[in-house]
Design an enzyme around this catalytic site. Structure first.
Site, PDB file in Angstrom:
ATOM      1  N   LYS A  94       1.335   2.963 -17.455  1.00  0.00           N
ATOM      2  CA  LYS A  94       1.393   2.228 -18.550  1.00  0.00           C
ATOM      3  C   LYS A  94       0.346   3.431 -19.470  1.00  0.00           C
ATOM      4  O   LYS A  94      -0.537   3.825 -19.005  1.00  0.00           O
ATOM      5  CB  LYS A  94       1.261   0.821 -18.201  1.00  0.00           C
TER       6      LYS A  94
ATOM      7  N   TYR B  43      12.114  -4.846 -20.476  1.00  0.00           N
ATOM      8  CA  TYR B  43      11.365  -6.450 -19.669  1.00  0.00           C
ATOM      9  C   TYR B  43      12.277  -7.360 -20.117  1.00  0.00           C
ATOM     10  O   TYR B  43      11.668  -8.302 -19.926  1.00  0.00           O
ATOM     11  CB  TYR B  43      10.104  -6.339 -19.924  1.00  0.00           C
TER      12      TYR B  43
ATOM     13  N   PHE C 118       4.249 -14.435 -21.326  1.00  0.00           N
ATOM     14  CA  PHE C 118       3.373 -13.232 -22.127  1.00  0.00           C
ATOM     15  C   PHE C 118       4.717 -11.810 -22.475  1.00  0.00           C
ATOM     16  O   PHE C 118       3.682 -10.870 -22.821  1.00  0.00           O
ATOM     17  CB  PHE C 118       2.101 -12.730 -20.388  1.00  0.00           C
TER      18      PHE C 118
ATOM     19  N   ARG D 234       5.397  -0.362  -4.173  1.00  0.00           N
ATOM     20  CA  ARG D 234       5.000  -1.130  -3.913  1.00  0.00           C
ATOM     21  C   ARG D 234       3.425  -1.258  -3.348  1.00  0.00           C
ATOM     22  O   ARG D 234       2.118  -2.391  -4.420  1.00  0.00           O
ATOM     23  CB  ARG D 234       5.156  -1.989  -4.000  1.00  0.00           C
TER      24      ARG D 234
ATOM     25  N   THR E 233       0.144  -7.097  -8.280  1.00  0.00           N
ATOM     26  CA  THR E 233       0.196  -7.151 -10.042  1.00  0.00           C
ATOM     27  C   THR E 233      -0.850  -7.632 -10.671  1.00  0.00           C
ATOM     28  O   THR E 233      -1.617  -7.021 -11.967  1.00  0.00           O
ATOM     29  CB  THR E 233       0.911  -8.624 -10.760  1.00  0.00           C
TER      30      THR E 233
ATOM     31  N   ARG F  26      -3.638   0.174  -8.824  1.00  0.00           N
ATOM     32  CA  ARG F  26      -4.892  -1.083  -9.716  1.00  0.00           C
ATOM     33  C   ARG F  26      -5.672  -1.857  -9.229  1.00  0.00           C
ATOM     34  O   ARG F  26      -6.915  -1.894 -10.541  1.00  0.00           O
ATOM     35  CB  ARG F  26      -3.310  -2.384  -9.665  1.00  0.00           C
TER      36      ARG F  26
ATOM     37  N   ASN G 129      -2.696  -3.768 -16.570  1.00  0.00           N
ATOM     38  CA  ASN G 129      -2.690  -3.159 -14.916  1.00  0.00           C
ATOM     39  C   ASN G 129      -2.131  -1.639 -14.874  1.00  0.00           C
ATOM     40  O   ASN G 129      -1.859  -1.664 -13.510  1.00  0.00           O
ATOM     41  CB  ASN G 129      -1.860  -4.259 -13.727  1.00  0.00           C
TER      42      ASN G 129
ATOM     43  N   HIS H 195       3.942   0.355 -13.083  1.00  0.00           N
ATOM     44  CA  HIS H 195       4.897  -0.876 -12.666  1.00  0.00           C
ATOM     45  C   HIS H 195       5.598  -0.060 -12.154  1.00  0.00           C
ATOM     46  O   HIS H 195       5.700   1.796 -11.659  1.00  0.00           O
ATOM     47  CB  HIS H 195       5.979  -0.722 -13.596  1.00  0.00           C
TER      48      HIS H 195
ATOM     49  N   GLU I 132      16.370  -0.067 -13.888  1.00  0.00           N
ATOM     50  CA  GLU I 132      15.221   0.783 -14.349  1.00  0.00           C
ATOM     51  C   GLU I 132      15.657   2.706 -14.466  1.00  0.00           C
ATOM     52  O   GLU I 132      15.287   2.803 -15.269  1.00  0.00           O
ATOM     53  CB  GLU I 132      14.117   0.124 -13.594  1.00  0.00           C
TER      54      GLU I 132
HETATM   55  P1  CMP Z   1       4.570  -5.716 -14.871  1.00  0.00           P
HETATM   56  O1  CMP Z   1       5.190  -4.978 -12.677  1.00  0.00           O
HETATM   57  O2  CMP Z   1       4.950  -4.126 -15.393  1.00  0.00           O
HETATM   58  O3  CMP Z   1       6.145  -6.287 -14.489  1.00  0.00           O
HETATM   59  C1  CMP Z   1       5.611  -7.089 -15.864  1.00  0.00           C
HETATM   60  C2  CMP Z   1       4.728  -7.430 -16.037  1.00  0.00           C
HETATM   61  O4  CMP Z   1       4.070  -8.052 -16.957  1.00  0.00           O
HETATM   62  C3  CMP Z   1       3.035  -6.931 -15.630  1.00  0.00           C
HETATM   63  O5  CMP Z   1       3.306  -6.150 -15.035  1.00  0.00           O
HETATM   64  C4  CMP Z   1       1.799  -6.856 -16.113  1.00  0.00           C
HETATM   65  O6  CMP Z   1       2.260  -6.032 -16.783  1.00  0.00           O
HETATM   66  C5  CMP Z   1       2.860  -8.415 -16.901  1.00  0.00           C
HETATM   67  N1  CMP Z   1       2.139  -9.746 -16.854  1.00  0.00           N
HETATM   68  C6  CMP Z   1       2.121 -10.601 -15.464  1.00  0.00           C
HETATM   69  N2  CMP Z   1       2.609 -11.143 -15.775  1.00  0.00           N
HETATM   70  C7  CMP Z   1       1.587 -11.800 -16.215  1.00  0.00           C
HETATM   71  C8  CMP Z   1       0.703 -12.714 -16.665  1.00  0.00           C
HETATM   72  N3  CMP Z   1       0.265 -13.820 -16.178  1.00  0.00           N
HETATM   73  N4  CMP Z   1       0.290 -12.248 -17.891  1.00  0.00           N
HETATM   74  C9  CMP Z   1       0.057 -11.493 -19.344  1.00  0.00           C
HETATM   75  N5  CMP Z   1       0.796  -9.687 -18.183  1.00  0.00           N
HETATM   76  C10 CMP Z   1       1.823 -10.159 -17.455  1.00  0.00           C
END
Ligand code: CMP
Length: 141
Positions: free
Chosen positions: A10, A50, A58, A86, A92, A103, A113, A116, A127
């Site tokens: 990212k 997304y 969010f 993963r 996450t 992460r 984070n 993805h 995807e």
């Molecule tokens: P990702 O694995 O790319 O999948 C969805 C993304 O949303 C996640 O990583 C984070 O970057 C973001 N995300 C998930 N939960 C939250 C949250 N509670 N607040 C803000 N961003 C979030």
């Protein structure tokens, strides 16, 4: 079983110059890049990718972040690639990610984070197809 997953390095991780470290972690874990590109997502592209999170509070902030700078998008191939990636990524929320995960090393918070990874075979199919037409996936080695 060999399978494919979609990974994204990212914008936060690209800005931190962590591309090389993250690619090296994939390769050392036996996840072979079979397609890869660096791109700066327009916000509607991030919104499409997304879309499953559209109703989440969010969503707008996530799509603003994902379109804030270049990302590296790639297809990884290997045994149990979805689960393995993963595990490599960690939770996450980087604060909850196990030591030694991507992460934990490069993430800043639950939104910024670093990476993805697809979370299921169906998601991986969507995807991978979102970013790569079949002809751009190289499976010859
Ligand atoms: P990702 O694995 O790319 O999948 C969805 C993304 O949303 C996640 O990583 C984070 O970057 C973001 N995300 C998930 N939960 C939250 C949250 N509670 N607040 C803000 N961003 C979030």
């Amino acid at each position: 079983m060999s399978e494919r997953t979609l990974a994204i390095i990212k914008p936060d991780a690209v800005k931190k110059h962590a591309i090389g470290d993250i690619l090296s972690r994939y390769e050392k874990a036996g996840l072979k890049p079979v397609a890869m590109k660096l791109l700066h997502m327009a916000k509607p592209v991030a919104e499409g990718f997304y879309a499953v999170h559209k109703a989440r509070p969010f969503f707008d902030s996530l799509c603003t972040f994902m379109s804030s700078g270049p990302s590296v998008v790639l297809v990884l191939q290997g045994d149990n690639a979805i689960k393995k990636n993963r595990e490599l990524m960690g939770a996450t929320d980087p604060a909850k990610a196990e030591q030694g995960t991507i992460r934990a090393a490069h993430g800043s918070n639950i939104e910024y984070n670093a990476v993805h990874g697809s979370d299921s075979p169906d998601t991986a199919q969507f995807e991978i197809g979102f970013f790569f037409p079949g002809m751009e996936i190289y499976d010859g080695r």
